[in-house]
Design an enzyme around this catalytic site. Sequence first.
Site, PDB file in Angstrom:
ATOM      1  N   HIS A 171       4.752  -1.596   4.463  1.00 16.36           N
ATOM      2  CA  HIS A 171       5.100  -1.571   3.045  1.00 16.36           C
ATOM      3  C   HIS A 171       4.551  -0.271   2.485  1.00 16.36           C
ATOM      4  CE1 HIS A 171       5.964  -3.491  -0.902  1.00 16.36           C
ATOM      5  NE2 HIS A 171       5.112  -2.575  -1.282  1.00 16.36           N
ATOM      6  N   CYS A 172       5.433   0.569   2.014  1.00 15.53           N
ATOM      7  CA  CYS A 172       5.019   1.909   1.580  1.00 15.53           C
ATOM      8  C   CYS A 172       4.815   1.939   0.071  1.00 15.53           C
ATOM      9  CB  CYS A 172       6.095   2.920   1.986  1.00 15.53           C
ATOM     10  SG  CYS A 172       5.629   4.613   1.664  1.00 15.53           S
ATOM     11  N   PRO A 173       3.594   2.129  -0.422  1.00 14.57           N
ATOM     12  CA  PRO A 173       3.394   2.169  -1.867  1.00 14.57           C
ATOM     13  C   PRO A 173       4.008   3.400  -2.512  1.00 14.57           C
ATOM     14  CG  PRO A 173       1.334   2.606  -0.716  1.00 14.57           C
ATOM     15  CD  PRO A 173       2.338   2.271   0.317  1.00 14.57           C
TER      16      PRO A 173
ATOM     17  N   GLY B   5       7.454   2.349  -2.905  1.00 16.43           N
ATOM     18  CA  GLY B   5       7.563   1.128  -3.691  1.00 16.43           C
ATOM     19  C   GLY B   5       8.426   0.069  -3.057  1.00 16.43           C
ATOM     20  N   ASN B   6       8.511   0.042  -1.733  1.00 15.93           N
ATOM     21  CA  ASN B   6       9.366  -0.928  -1.061  1.00 15.93           C
ATOM     22  C   ASN B   6       8.874  -1.083   0.371  1.00 15.93           C
ATOM     23  OD1 ASN B   6      11.475  -2.687  -0.736  1.00 15.93           O
ATOM     24  ND2 ASN B   6      13.082  -1.144  -0.740  1.00 15.93           N
TER      25      ASN B   6
END
Lengths: 174, 364
Positions: free
Chosen positions: B195-197, B200-201
């Site tokens: 999950h890549c901050p 954002g997804n």
Amino acid sequence: RPEPNRKSLEGAESPYCPATFHNLQELRHSASLANKVFIQRDYSEGTTCRFQTKFPSELDSRIERTLFEDTVKTLNNYYAEAEKIGGQSYLEGCLACTTAYIIFLCMETRYEKVLKKIGRYIQEQNEKIYAPRGLLITDPIERGMRVIEISIYEDRASSGSSSGSSSTSGTSAR
Amino acid sequence: TCNGHSYIMKNCEYQQIDARALGTPASSFQPCTEMKVPRLRRKWEVFPGKNRFYCDGRIILARQSGILPLTLGLIVVTSVLFFAFDCPFLVTHLTVCIPVIGGVLFLFVVISLLQTSLTDPGILPRALPDEAADIEKQIYTSGSSMYRPPPRTKEILINQQVVKLKYCFTCKMFRPPRTSHCSLCDNCVERFDHHCPWVGNCVGKRNYRFFYSFIVSLSFHTSFIFGCVVTHLTLRSQGGNGLVQAVQESPLVICFFSIWSVLGLSGFHTYLVASNLTTNEDIKGSWSSKRGAEDSGNPYTYNSIFINCCATLCGPMPPSLIDRRGFLPPDDIPPVAAADLELSSFLAKNDTNMVGMPSSGHTS
């Protein structure tokens, strides 16, 4: 009309094609949902989409084994065709990459085309083979491509018929 | 695309005729006396995961957009400063290609970023109650009096290698191989990478190629800007006043700090793509040979770097499995008829000669 006896194989008509169901319209008016069978995915070849061809015991008295296996094998072939990595898919992928994947907004991918073919095939199978036997196949795409759901319908007119057998044998691949 | 809608019209009219003919309103149905069609809800409105939807279900975002605004802001601000201050100088002194290349790279970066953020990463819809009950039934032996929770793992053979599938208690199904449940988005995602901050997804099967093209193009873009600004500053003879100088050099600073991480990330993901691994598997060491067993190795690899790359990046684009824009069956139909509804909607499709496809937009 004699009530078709699902347990025994004797009878004037074929046990696989009881006289009460002739087509989808009759199924709609006179049937109620009895049970559902779920054909699980077969991961033995990786994460590509394949379904197990093992014949579930609940369908034993409803449909011939060969017809069922043919349906599942054809579906597996369609999915293999959709997910095939080869010349055409590379071309599609590289073309999409050069246009920053915007082309996906305009063009229908090969996968989507094959999914439409699968939808038509399932429709045709339901009309010709499964509905006359009181069964209905749900397109796997509507179940997240996890299962092929086969609904078993009972004739409402036949009272006291047992609704579905308890399955003790699992269908998980070992 | 409106086969569900047409069924509702038929159903409502049927009820109304039925009620008038009988003279008394049917007790189990709401009488449609005003001929008002109840507003049909789309499936995204009742989606159980923590996602946000815009444009009537066409655009999907994670609940926390994380630092996506920051990412976008940094990229846009840096690029704008580059175009405003460095390009005029370099065009006159070097070549006009510089803003052209910069513009193309900038577009690539922004488009890839938006596609990574706004695409369904490969979310698996949760198991319906019938399916969940069937799975539990298969696990219990009949006649067991004690309630046992479903066992958490199931072992299967993939390419002659034993792989454990875990049971997901939230989604009520055994997770397919390479699928993981993201706690931030509360969804099971296929081929879950991470999950890549920044984006954002989640990054999963459907948007991994967008993510990869984003970080690769961003590496090129930051390197390009870095190089151009350094060239600019070395070619300039005079220095301006302090504030203007600082603003003109800020792209340099931003790029300098980000270039190491972005380049490093691109290199790492290139390695993952070449060996057909996900970040999740690499971090957990699922296929590392430290156990010493002969058959531990990645069962999904094609044993060729070229084929691994092509399969991951240029493979066919899988469809979105959550039917965001499909219609829900209306609420005022009693639950008994819900099973028949499935059959009737199938027949409605049959009558109108439409193929049985969910009505999802095929942008994501």
